[in-house]
Design an enzyme around this catalytic site. Structure first.
Site, PDB file in Angstrom:
ATOM      1  N   ASP A 511     -29.863 -29.016 -23.345  1.00 35.67           N
ATOM      2  CA  ASP A 511     -29.924 -29.553 -24.688  1.00 35.67           C
ATOM      3  C   ASP A 511     -30.825 -31.044 -24.369  1.00 35.67           C
ATOM      4  O   ASP A 511     -30.925 -31.115 -23.301  1.00 35.67           O
ATOM      5  CB  ASP A 511     -28.570 -29.968 -25.040  1.00 35.67           C
ATOM      6  CG  ASP A 511     -28.539 -30.565 -26.274  1.00 35.67           C
ATOM      7  OD1 ASP A 511     -29.380 -30.036 -27.345  1.00 35.67           O
ATOM      8  OD2 ASP A 511     -27.882 -31.677 -26.678  1.00 35.67           O
ATOM      9  N   ASP A 696     -23.920 -31.547 -24.554  1.00 39.10           N
ATOM     10  CA  ASP A 696     -22.974 -32.521 -24.613  1.00 39.10           C
ATOM     11  C   ASP A 696     -22.557 -32.411 -26.305  1.00 39.10           C
ATOM     12  O   ASP A 696     -21.285 -33.030 -26.671  1.00 39.10           O
ATOM     13  CB  ASP A 696     -23.476 -33.741 -24.526  1.00 39.10           C
ATOM     14  CG  ASP A 696     -24.322 -34.316 -25.350  1.00 39.10           C
ATOM     15  OD1 ASP A 696     -25.158 -33.475 -26.008  1.00 39.10           O
ATOM     16  OD2 ASP A 696     -24.118 -35.657 -25.775  1.00 39.10           O
ATOM     17  N   ASP A 700     -23.182 -27.518 -29.454  1.00 35.65           N
ATOM     18  CA  ASP A 700     -23.473 -26.712 -27.906  1.00 35.65           C
ATOM     19  C   ASP A 700     -22.100 -25.911 -27.760  1.00 35.65           C
ATOM     20  O   ASP A 700     -22.265 -25.178 -26.684  1.00 35.65           O
ATOM     21  CB  ASP A 700     -23.695 -27.810 -26.818  1.00 35.65           C
ATOM     22  CG  ASP A 700     -25.054 -28.500 -27.205  1.00 35.65           C
ATOM     23  OD1 ASP A 700     -25.708 -27.559 -27.750  1.00 35.65           O
ATOM     24  OD2 ASP A 700     -25.157 -29.581 -26.874  1.00 35.65           O
TER      25      ASP A 700
END
Length: 802
Positions: A511, A696, A700
């Site tokens: 990410d 995080d 996600d």
């Protein structure tokens, strides 16, 4: 004095026996009447345990033969423990510590016994930490679990009872005493055996030779009856439950060698093996002692993490009117309680700082040794140590629900699970033991035909030289050492398969915000566009952003701190910006169109905020999320391992491309919603890829759950951490790299251990069957094999992953 029985009364409880009752139990060789199936089952359990003397020494009958009285009081207390209770139809998850685990064979016995207990849905034992992860429903009670384990020779108690360290120390001392006795007997027996070995024919008369044998027998008895007790007890428990483990061939070998030696001593004919027996007991106990210490050492890091939360706290019940504190149990803290944290004390639960400035030691949580400053409004993580002045904080959640407690429970659950490679090794060791017993019997039969005098000795050597323990310990000892070392580096492995899977990962997906970047915008550049200086423009922007919670507000306030300006009439427009007046002049801060009705092209990779007044642009502020300092190295190391690196982000494609270019990532997709990320990962998995995901945020969580190996940044959302296979508590992206390297080293060590165990047994067992290895040399080889496997695994704790 034994209790007096009335005619036609129950032998166990003394109550009248119903007419025609057919319940009876053989006690001390005589059939005794029972009044009900409950008394019969209890009496039979007492007899099976070899406690018949209870009935001859008791001076009163039990109060009743049914209900709670049948449960020992110390076990019945477990049923009243709130943390071990579940409502009707619900399940309870708990972790019990077990005292008495000797080797991987104990796992089969414990799991097999618990699996047959009504209501137990799951039972996974971790030989390294000596704990069992249990799940049961309303059909089962905690006392049932503890009692069932007690019957097969294991003491069990909940981990939160605080008894594990005490039990471990008692177990260590008991094993050390047994080792000491065995070593003392071995040395003394060797003193009597040596003259017989070196004496030439005729130099020692028969009486002296007989005296040496009798002395050796007397010196062997303490080692055989006391020091060898764990092997015989373990073997009997395994045979009784039809789950033979490593103790079975060991006990058979000891019993056979001792019986042959005792017979030879009484008859004066044949060989004696007292020296081999005592040496074998000593060496095997020494190996077991080393294994026990290694297991304790491997679980010590997690134990320290569990104990990071203090047992008590100082609560300010009358705050803020009163600052009188009362010491309460940390478990009694509730959300909203005000607490005082003195210098040197650990934060008892996640809390928000209300007064004072804190300097926190978070080394136990994150692995970082530098003190971290915290100001009013910041979150203090439970377990961190306050180094400076006393501070007052407001509890954000109960101690049992704190971030640390939640993560430790996840790690405990993971430690109880078994990766595929561990299950394979356990299954192989189980078949190995059964095959070994048959092979030793065949060897004995063959040698009885060839040379009866050597048949016993060679069969004993075959039983002794084998090492199924090394096969079973090869994998769990390495994984326990690896996870313990990672905990010290601020990495919590919360899925049992993570290290094994990470080693096979072909694709790594990152990410962007909060993962590759720091997750908070910083002011990159300021450009004055009008007649004001850059400093004045920053002061105006800071005044307009006063009190704003927008992510861009904090860096602008920090850059214009100390300006002394005051904005009035502040009004924000969603998605556009904020406006207000300073000293009678109206200003706007936001998009170029909102600030002054202008049109400006965006700059790739940054977000531009404009300051304007009366239709004139005064300044432009470029903000961007800064890359983590270790992001470039982590991405480069992934490529060096041959892994494909992919960037998936919900941010706009130009911003994502800018980050990808800076990190040399060739595949980067922006504008990805949570469903898009999930679909992308599943498509990769369908094509045969093994995917590792690092994220995080809350968005996600789904993709972290779906990935084969998943990592959550410690400072990120709690939901992401709960769905990840590993939590990087330190907040360092470099910890992901540490884990990948540790996974590679772990699999290499496991391969070495399994290869050694296989090669050793392939060479040693045939050599013993051919009569090339004596029993005492077999004992040396078997003990050394187990010790070597454990010592090799412990190298992972000293491994430098960098």
């Amino acid at each position: 004095m034994s209790a007096v029985l009335a005619p036609a009364s129950c032998f166990h409880c003394g109550l009248p026996t119903p007419a025609g009752a057919a319940w009876a139990v053989a006690v001390n060789g005589a059939s005794r009447p029972m009044c009900c199936p409950g008394c019969a089952s209890v009496a039979q359990a007492i007899v099976d345990a070899g406690l018949d003397d209870y009935y001859t020494t008791r001076d009163a009958f039990p109060a009743t033969a049914e209900g709670p009285a049948l449960v020992p009081p110390e076990l019945a207390l477990l049923d009243a423990e709130p943390r071990l209770q579940g409502s009707q139809g619900a399940t309870v998850d708990a972790i019990f510590a077990i005292d008495g685990i000797r080797c991987a064979a104990c796992i089969w016995l414990i799991e097999g016994r618990l699996a047959r207990l009504p209501g137990v849905l799951k039972a996974d034992v971790n030989v390294a930490t000596e704990r069992v992860y249990l799940r049961w429903d309303s059909r089962c009670k905690p006392s049932d679990i503890a009692a069932a384990l007690k019957k097969i020779g294991y003491d069990a108690y909940p981990c939160f009872s605080g008894r594990q360290e005490q039990q471990r120390e008692q177990s260590r001392k008991r094993l050390f005493r047994q080792l000491f006795v065995a070593g003392l007997c071995m040395m003394q027996v060797m003193m009597y055996a040596l003259p017989a070995y070196i004496a030439d024919d005729g130099t020692m008369d028969a009486d002296m030779h007989s005296l040496m044998r009798w002395a050796s027998l007397l010196l062997t008895l303490p080692a055989l009856l006391y020091s060898a007790q764990p092997f015989f007890a373990g073997a009997w428990a395994g045979v009784r439950r039809r789950m033979p483990g490593m103790d079975v061939p060991v006990a058979i070998g000891l019993a056979a060698a001792s019986a042959a030696s005792i017979l030879a001593t009484f008859t004066g004919e044949g060989e004696v093996y007292f020296d081999s027996v005592t040496m074998f007991i000593f060496l095997l106990l020494a190996s077991r002692y080393l294994e026990q210490q290694a297991r304790h050492r491997a679980g010590r890091a997690l134990e320290q993490l569990r104990h990071a939360l203090p047992a008590s706290a100082t609560r300010l019940a009358g705050y803020p009117q009163s600052r009188v504190g009362e010491v309460v149990a940390a478990a009694d803290l509730r959300q909203g309680d005000a607490i005082m944290i003195a210098p040197g004390e650990a934060v008892p639960a996640d809390a928000t700082l209300m007064e004072g400035e804190a300097q926190l030691d978070q080394s136990l949580l994150t692995g970082e040794s530098c003190a971290v400053a915290r100001a009013v409004g910041d979150l203090l993580p439970g377990g961190a140590v306050n180094l400076a002045q006393p501070v007052v904080a407001r509890v954000a959640c109960a101690a049992s629900d704190s971030t640390l407690a939640r993560l430790v429970n996840l790690v405990e659950s993971a430690a109880a699970g078994k990766p595929r490679i561990v299950l394979w090794a356990d299954k192989l060791a189980a078949w190995f033991v059964a095959g070994l017993l048959l092979f030793a019997l065949a060897v004995f039969a063959v040698w009885w035909q060839l040379d009866p005098a050597r048949a016993w000795q060679i069969a004993i050597a075959v039983l002794v030289v084998s090492c199924p323990c090394a096969l079973s310990l090869a994998t769990p000892s390495a994984l326990a050492a690896a996870t313990g070392a990672l905990i010290e580096r601020g990495v919590l492995v919360v899925r049992p398969h993570l290290l094994e899977t990470m080693h096979r990962a072909t694709h790594v997906i990152f990410d962007k915000t909060g993962t590759l970047t720091e997750g908070r915008p910083t002011l990159r550049a300021t450009q004055a566009l009008g007649h004001f200086s850059e400093g004045t423009c920053l002061a105006i922007a800071a005044a307009l952003e006063e009190g704003s919670t927008h992510p861009f507000a904090a860096p602008l306030r920090a850059a214009g701190a100390g300006h002394g300006m005051l904005a009035t009439g502040l009004r924000s427009s969603a998605g556009l910006g904020v406006e207000g007046s300073i000293e009678g002049v109206a200003y706007r801060l936001g998009t170029a169109h909102f600030a002054a009705g202008a049109q400006r092209a965006g700059t790739p990779g940054v977000s531009s905020i404009y300051l304007g007044s009366e239709g004139v642009l005064l300044a432009r502020f470029d903000l961007a999320d800064r890359l983590r300092s270790d992001a470039a190295d982590v991405v480069r190391h992934c490529r060096e391992r041959g892994q494909s690196v992919i960037l998936l982000s919900g941010d706009a494609q130009p911003i994502v491309d800018s980050v990808a270019d800076e990190l040399h990532i060739t595949r980067a997709l922006g504008g990805q919603l949570p469903d898009d990320k999930l679909a992308y990962v599943r498509a990769l998995q369908k094509s045969g890829a093994v995917v590792a995901m690092v994220g995080d945020g809350i968005n996600d969580a789904a993709v972290l759950r779906a990935a084969d190996a998943s990592f959550a940044i410690g400072g990120g959302a709690a939901l992401a951490q709960l769905n990840a296979g590993c939590v990087l508590v330190s907040g360092r992206l470099g910890a992901f790299d540490d884990t990948a390297r540790m996974a590679a080293r772990s699999m290499r060590i496991i391969g070495q251990n399994l290869a050694w165990a296989m090669v050793y047994n392939v060479i040693a067992i045939p050599a013993a069957a051919l009569g090339l290895v004596s029993p005492w040399l077999s004992a040396v080889g078997m003990s050394a094999s187990s010790a070597l496997v454990v010592m090799n695994a412990l190298r992972l704790r000293r491994a430098n992953t960098r």
